[in-house]
Design a protein around this motif. Structure first.
Motif, PDB file in Angstrom:
ATOM      1  N   GLU A   1       0.882  -1.234   0.040  1.00 23.78           N
ATOM      2  CA  GLU A   1       0.083   0.027   0.196  1.00 23.78           C
ATOM      3  C   GLU A   1       0.805   1.241   0.010  1.00 23.78           C
ATOM      4  O   GLU A   1       0.300   2.466   0.196  1.00 23.78           O
ATOM      5  N   ALA A   2       2.025   1.165  -0.356  1.00 25.04           N
ATOM      6  CA  ALA A   2       2.956   2.412  -0.172  1.00 25.04           C
ATOM      7  C   ALA A   2       2.575   3.302  -1.246  1.00 25.04           C
ATOM      8  O   ALA A   2       2.602   4.741  -0.952  1.00 25.04           O
ATOM      9  N   HIS A   3       2.091   2.937  -2.460  1.00 24.15           N
ATOM     10  CA  HIS A   3       1.470   3.856  -3.339  1.00 24.15           C
ATOM     11  C   HIS A   3       0.381   4.739  -3.035  1.00 24.15           C
ATOM     12  O   HIS A   3      -0.192   5.590  -3.727  1.00 24.15           O
ATOM     13  N   LYS A   4      -0.307   4.558  -1.910  1.00 24.53           N
ATOM     14  CA  LYS A   4      -1.344   5.218  -1.278  1.00 24.53           C
ATOM     15  C   LYS A   4      -0.983   6.465  -0.302  1.00 24.53           C
ATOM     16  O   LYS A   4      -1.721   7.214  -0.073  1.00 24.53           O
ATOM     17  N   TYR A   5       0.437   6.651  -0.299  1.00 23.58           N
ATOM     18  CA  TYR A   5       0.930   7.691   0.719  1.00 23.58           C
ATOM     19  C   TYR A   5       2.137   8.499   0.068  1.00 23.58           C
ATOM     20  O   TYR A   5       2.516   8.288  -0.968  1.00 23.58           O
ATOM     21  N   GLY A   6       2.303   9.525   0.904  1.00 23.41           N
ATOM     22  CA  GLY A   6       3.555  10.439   0.692  1.00 23.41           C
ATOM     23  C   GLY A   6       4.839   9.538   0.913  1.00 23.41           C
ATOM     24  O   GLY A   6       5.046   9.110   2.111  1.00 23.41           O
ATOM     25  N   ILE A   7       5.746   9.121   0.027  1.00 27.24           N
ATOM     26  CA  ILE A   7       6.894   8.346   0.294  1.00 27.24           C
ATOM     27  C   ILE A   7       8.109   8.911   0.233  1.00 27.24           C
ATOM     28  O   ILE A   7       8.256  10.011  -0.629  1.00 27.24           O
TER      29      ILE A   7
END
Length: 289
Positions: A168-174
């Motif tokens: 789910e990293a693509h859902k956040y500011g990374i």
């Protein structure tokens, strides 16, 4: 020698659309976690980190926030008269020292970056913390205190991060890092909701920052970004070209209280963690299963 972090900005002007209808008449950050509003925990966290001045960025209809951190002589007298001194002590413990809190009206919902920029005159020429009150952090040492420890070690700007749920990293500011060793690493960039498979790491920005006052100049000239709003991450990315940023993977658990299920999880977790009422809370929860 780095200047000490004494002030914190708390942007609380959001409408709380993800927790409607509960936030229709009650500011979302005043919703309860067990027996206290969310903001009470956030202020406690800040005080544990040595914060001396709180700058609340508020909007219309949020007078309850200022009222909560004000004296209530009628209530206090009633509790004293009825001998409820334990409850009175809890109420009085929430009160700020004179001049410890400032409340600034944002006037228009123009984004997190704009909210932070509204605090510029109160912050002045000092490093400062930004705390997103939606994000409630349970940690053995207060999350912001961990960030201050990191700041005292490396200076510059600190962004608190944590691993995103698997896939789910693509859902956040990374954040992008210049190597990854231990919990504190230098940042090389930030990516907002990267396409799946392109994430530079699995660490997302989780709602605590320590920033240098130079960010205000970038925010002053920052064009509107995602959602037509002035984004703090855009200004941070510009500041990163001139100043060091480090990502701190803090030790603790974050609960997103701007989300209904996150709010429920926080209520359960904080109730169970209470030394005085944890067992009773556990029994009540198990009785429903």
């Amino acid at each position: 020698m780095t200047k000490r972090v004494r002030k914190a900005v708390l942007p609380v002007a959001g409408l709380g659309t993800r927790v409607l209808p509960g936030a229709k008449t009650t500011p979302k950050n005043m919703l309860n976690i067990f027996d206290r509003p969310i903001l009470s925990y956030i202020v406690d966290e800040a005080r544990a980190a040595g914060i001396e001045h709180f700058v609340f960025i508020v909007g219309r209809g949020q007078g309850a926030i200022e009222d909560y951190f004000d004296a209530n002589p009628e209530l206090e007298t009633t509790l004293q008269t009825k001998g409820k001194t334990d409850i009175l002590a809890e109420v009085l413990a929430e009160l700020p020292k004179p001049g410890e809190m400032s409340f600034i009206r944002q006037m228009a919902p123009l984004g997190l970056g704009h909210a932070v920029w509204c605090a510029r005159d109160v912050i002045g020429d000092e490093p400062f913390a930004v705390m997103l009150p939606d994000m409630l952090m349970a940690a053995p040492r207060a999350a912001l205190a961990q960030a201050v420890d990191a700041y005292d070690k490396v200076g510059g700007n600190i962004v608190v991060v944590e691993p995103a749920p698997e896939g789910e990293a693509h859902k956040y500011g990374i954040v992008a890092l210049d190597g990854r060793e231990g919990r504190l690493n230098r940042m090389t960039g930030m990516v907002e909701k990267p396409p799946p498979g392109t994430e530079p790491s699995n660490l997302f920005i989780s709602g605590r920052y320590i920033l240098q006052p130079d960010i205000f100049d970038r925010l002053e000239r920052q064009e509107r970004g995602a959602g037509g709003e002035i984004q703090l991450t855009d200004a941070m990315a510009r500041l990163m070209a001139d100043q060091p940023f480090h990502a701190l993977e803090y030790e603790g658990v974050t609960y997103d209280c701007g989300d209904k299920i996150g709010l429920l999880r926080a209520n359960v977790a904080f109730a169970l963690a209470r030394p005085d009422m944890g067992e009773a809370a556990r029994a009540a929860i198990l009785a429903l299963l």
